[in-house]
Design a protein around this motif. Structure first.
Motif, PDB file in Angstrom:
ATOM      1  N   GLY A 260       0.819  -1.204   0.000  1.00 12.87           N
ATOM      2  CA  GLY A 260       0.000   0.000   0.000  1.00 12.87           C
ATOM      3  C   GLY A 260       0.857   1.260   0.000  1.00 12.87           C
ATOM      4  N   ILE A 261       2.046   1.173   0.597  1.00 13.76           N
ATOM      5  CA  ILE A 261       2.968   2.308   0.620  1.00 13.76           C
ATOM      6  C   ILE A 261       3.785   2.384  -0.662  1.00 13.76           C
ATOM      7  N   THR A 262       4.287   1.252  -1.124  1.00 12.45           N
ATOM      8  CA  THR A 262       5.182   1.258  -2.286  1.00 12.45           C
ATOM      9  C   THR A 262       4.447   1.373  -3.610  1.00 12.45           C
ATOM     10  N   GLY A 263       3.258   0.744  -3.699  1.00 14.29           N
ATOM     11  CA  GLY A 263       2.607   0.640  -4.993  1.00 14.29           C
ATOM     12  C   GLY A 263       3.505  -0.154  -5.934  1.00 14.29           C
ATOM     13  N   PRO A 264       3.493   0.137  -7.226  1.00 16.79           N
ATOM     14  CA  PRO A 264       4.311  -0.594  -8.194  1.00 16.79           C
ATOM     15  C   PRO A 264       5.814  -0.566  -7.904  1.00 16.79           C
ATOM     16  N   SER A 265       6.259   0.397  -7.075  1.00 15.57           N
ATOM     17  CA  SER A 265       7.680   0.454  -6.720  1.00 15.57           C
ATOM     18  C   SER A 265       8.115  -0.780  -5.940  1.00 15.57           C
ATOM     19  N   GLY A 266       7.146  -1.481  -5.366  1.00 13.80           N
ATOM     20  CA  GLY A 266       7.463  -2.666  -4.580  1.00 13.80           C
ATOM     21  C   GLY A 266       7.646  -3.925  -5.410  1.00 13.80           C
ATOM     22  N   GLU A 267       7.370  -3.839  -6.704  1.00 10.15           N
ATOM     23  CA  GLU A 267       7.493  -5.017  -7.563  1.00 10.15           C
ATOM     24  C   GLU A 267       8.909  -5.590  -7.501  1.00 10.15           C
ATOM     25  N   GLY A 268       8.990  -6.878  -7.183  1.00 15.87           N
ATOM     26  CA  GLY A 268      10.272  -7.563  -7.144  1.00 15.87           C
ATOM     27  C   GLY A 268      11.018  -7.445  -5.824  1.00 15.87           C
ATOM     28  N   ALA A 269      10.491  -6.685  -4.875  1.00 10.63           N
ATOM     29  CA  ALA A 269      11.133  -6.589  -3.559  1.00 10.63           C
ATOM     30  C   ALA A 269      11.098  -7.960  -2.900  1.00 10.63           C
ATOM     31  N   LEU A 270      12.163  -8.309  -2.194  1.00 15.32           N
ATOM     32  CA  LEU A 270      12.283  -9.624  -1.559  1.00 15.32           C
ATOM     33  C   LEU A 270      12.035  -9.534  -0.055  1.00 15.32           C
ATOM     34  N   VAL A 271      11.496 -10.616   0.492  1.00 19.59           N
ATOM     35  CA  VAL A 271      11.180 -10.696   1.921  1.00 19.59           C
ATOM     36  C   VAL A 271      11.553 -12.079   2.437  1.00 19.59           C
ATOM     37  N   THR A 272      12.105 -12.133   3.658  1.00 16.59           N
ATOM     38  CA  THR A 272      12.295 -13.426   4.315  1.00 16.59           C
ATOM     39  C   THR A 272      11.138 -13.656   5.283  1.00 16.59           C
ATOM     40  N   PHE A 273      10.578 -14.860   5.222  1.00 15.94           N
ATOM     41  CA  PHE A 273       9.454 -15.225   6.104  1.00 15.94           C
ATOM     42  C   PHE A 273       9.376 -16.743   6.138  1.00 15.94           C
ATOM     43  N   GLY A 274       8.567 -17.270   7.033  1.00 14.44           N
ATOM     44  CA  GLY A 274       8.376 -18.707   7.091  1.00 14.44           C
ATOM     45  C   GLY A 274       7.671 -19.217   5.848  1.00 14.44           C
ATOM     46  N   PRO A 275       7.769 -20.517   5.573  1.00 14.00           N
ATOM     47  CA  PRO A 275       7.113 -21.089   4.394  1.00 14.00           C
ATOM     48  C   PRO A 275       5.609 -20.809   4.390  1.00 14.00           C
ATOM     49  N   GLU A 276       5.053 -20.664   3.218  1.00 16.08           N
ATOM     50  CA  GLU A 276       3.623 -20.385   3.062  1.00 16.08           C
ATOM     51  C   GLU A 276       2.792 -21.520   3.673  1.00 16.08           C
ATOM     52  N   MET A 277       1.896 -21.161   4.576  1.00 19.31           N
ATOM     53  CA  MET A 277       1.080 -22.155   5.274  1.00 19.31           C
ATOM     54  C   MET A 277      -0.386 -22.130   4.877  1.00 19.31           C
ATOM     55  N   ARG A 278      -0.818 -21.064   4.205  1.00 22.81           N
ATOM     56  CA  ARG A 278      -2.247 -20.925   3.928  1.00 22.81           C
ATOM     57  C   ARG A 278      -2.810 -22.015   3.026  1.00 22.81           C
ATOM     58  N   ASP A 279      -1.934 -22.605   2.179  1.00 19.12           N
ATOM     59  CA  ASP A 279      -2.434 -23.639   1.279  1.00 19.12           C
ATOM     60  C   ASP A 279      -2.069 -25.043   1.750  1.00 19.12           C
ATOM     61  N   GLN A 280      -1.627 -25.156   3.006  1.00 17.09           N
ATOM     62  CA  GLN A 280      -1.315 -26.466   3.569  1.00 17.09           C
ATOM     63  C   GLN A 280      -2.585 -27.095   4.156  1.00 17.09           C
ATOM     64  N   SER A 281      -2.622 -28.416   4.179  1.00 15.70           N
ATOM     65  CA  SER A 281      -3.833 -29.129   4.604  1.00 15.70           C
ATOM     66  C   SER A 281      -4.260 -28.784   6.022  1.00 15.70           C
ATOM     67  N   GLN A 282      -3.294 -28.605   6.930  1.00 12.07           N
ATOM     68  CA  GLN A 282      -3.648 -28.362   8.326  1.00 12.07           C
ATOM     69  C   GLN A 282      -4.304 -26.991   8.543  1.00 12.07           C
ATOM     70  N   ALA A 283      -4.135 -26.095   7.566  1.00 14.17           N
ATOM     71  CA  ALA A 283      -4.703 -24.752   7.695  1.00 14.17           C
ATOM     72  C   ALA A 283      -5.969 -24.578   6.868  1.00 14.17           C
ATOM     73  N   LYS A 284      -6.328 -25.596   6.117  1.00 13.74           N
ATOM     74  CA  LYS A 284      -7.408 -25.482   5.140  1.00 13.74           C
ATOM     75  C   LYS A 284      -8.710 -24.943   5.736  1.00 13.74           C
ATOM     76  N   ASP A 285      -9.182 -25.543   6.811  1.00 17.60           N
ATOM     77  CA  ASP A 285     -10.473 -25.142   7.382  1.00 17.60           C
ATOM     78  C   ASP A 285     -10.425 -23.731   7.957  1.00 17.60           C
ATOM     79  N   ALA A 286      -9.346 -23.422   8.670  1.00 15.70           N
ATOM     80  CA  ALA A 286      -9.231 -22.095   9.265  1.00 15.70           C
ATOM     81  C   ALA A 286      -9.154 -21.018   8.190  1.00 15.70           C
ATOM     82  N   VAL A 287      -8.366 -21.262   7.147  1.00 19.52           N
ATOM     83  CA  VAL A 287      -8.227 -20.291   6.067  1.00 19.52           C
ATOM     84  C   VAL A 287      -9.557 -20.094   5.350  1.00 19.52           C
TER      85      VAL A 287
END
Length: 379
Positions: A260-287
């Motif tokens: 929201g702050i960067t807009g298109p300027s943020g394209e390609g910016a890199l971030v370190t974070f934990g592996p994506e969990m939203r599409d994992q089976s254990q999170a399916k119902d909550a998501v």
């Protein structure tokens, strides 16, 4: 007639006495400590959403040890002094445990308040190693640590930008400086020395001076240790001044507010974070439930949900919500099932096997990169 009336009065009085003596429905109070207002309120919203959803599901399943769970809120506004005040208020409310805080500079001083009162603390997002290095047996986290995160960021920079110019910026907070220093140490150990190391001020909005300095140094990549407000502004101003260096930041910028702050300027910016969990089976119902309510569970939403889950499971196992007893259950080597996968805690209270990966901002969304995609960066 008078006799029947007298009997009726006696019966009514007896029922009233029973109602007064009957115990109220048992409940246990769970504290949620987060920046619900202030500059990091967007992350506070992630915490609130995650905790409320987890408690709702928990109560629907019968609560903890037969007791319903009630959330009690403590707003720390990302300020250490307000965080300590919020911690004291939560303790005064009689909470059994606290889920929080977010900023490491808040969690660390608040942890001593909870420890003195025997209140369990589980943070979903405070990543500075010092928190669990204090030796407090009732402190845990569901996220990883900055020495792990810095290892990934530093190794990437040393590999992708070998022999090139890297600048390191940090926001002079416990978290920002800690993760920047961890990244710097790992990068240096692999043979790459930064050409700049600069501190910026939280709340500042004009970064033209530091951007000009980086531009004059002709840097190829920038690592920023800090949060999304300052990170987004720095990147946008870099692009406005024509500095196209690769931008890399840690988990503190994991929020849609960054884009929201960067807009298109943020394209390609890199971030370190934990592996994506939203599409994992254990999170399916909550998501699915979050999305049905019109909310995308980004960032630390699921880490907060998981913190409630491990507390509840350990309390059930201990047969008590007493902080020391729940902590003993969490320290016993068991794996606790959560929406971010099974969590096992080490002697310090850190989750075993925590890992960080690289994400790229693409068209307003954070996308986890494969090893092959990471290998092509910087070429």
């Amino acid at each position: 007639m008078k006799a029947r009336f007298a009997i009726t009065l006696l019966a009514t009085a007896a029922l009233g006495a029973l109602a007064v003596q009957a115990p109220a429905m048992a409940e246990v109070k769970l504290g949620l400590a987060a920046p619900l207002t202030g500059p990091n309120a967007a992350t506070g919203e992630q915490y609130r959403r995650g905790a409320e959803a987890a408690v709702k599901a928990l109560n629907a399943a019968g609560g903890v040890n037969g007791e319903q769970v009630t959330l009690v809120y403590g707003d720390d506004a990302s300020d250490p002094r307000q965080g300590v005040a919020a911690a004291n208020e939560l303790v005064g409310e009689g909470v059994a445990a606290v889920i929080g805080h977010y900023n490491s500079s808040v969690s660390i001083p608040a942890s001593t308040v909870y420890a003195e009162e025997g209140v369990l603390q589980i943070t979903p997002g405070s990543t500075n190693p010092q928190l669990t290095e204090q030796g407090i047996k009732t402190v845990f986290r569901t996220c990883g640590r900055d020495d792990q995160q810095g290892d990934v960021a530093g190794k990437f920079l040393a590999t992708a930008y070998k022999g090139r110019k890297v600048a390191i910026l940090e926001d002079q907070t416990t978290y920002g400086k800690g993760v920047a220093d961890a990244t710097k140490a790992r990068m240096n150990s692999l043979g790459l020395k930064e050409v700049m190391y600069e501190g910026i001020t939280v709340g500042e909005r004009d970064f033209s001076a530091v951007v000009s300095k980086m531009k004059a140094a002709n840097v190829d990549a920038v690592f920023f240790g800090g949060l999304y407000n300052e990170g987004g502004l720095i990147l946008r101003q870099m692009r406005d001044q024509g500095l196209e260096a690769q931008f890399l930041s840690p988990d503190g910028t994991v929020s849609q507010e960054f884009w929201g702050i960067t807009g298109p300027s943020g394209e390609g910016a890199l971030v370190t974070f934990g592996p994506e969990m939203r599409d994992q089976s254990q999170a399916k119902d909550a998501v699915a439930q979050f999305r049905a309510e019109g909310y995308e569970p980004e960032g630390y939403t699921l880490y907060t949900y998981a913190a409630v889950q491990v507390w509840a499971e350990a309390a059930q196992k201990a047969g008590s919500v007493d902080g020391a007893k729940v902590a003993a259950a969490l320290h016993d080597g068991s794996a606790y099932d959560t929406v971010i996968g099974p969590l096992t805690f080490d002697a310090k209270g850190d989750p075993a096997g925590s890992s960080y990966v690289l994400y790229s901002w693409q068209d307003g969304k954070m996308v986890q990169l494969s090893d092959a995609q990471v290998a092509k960066l910087g070429q």
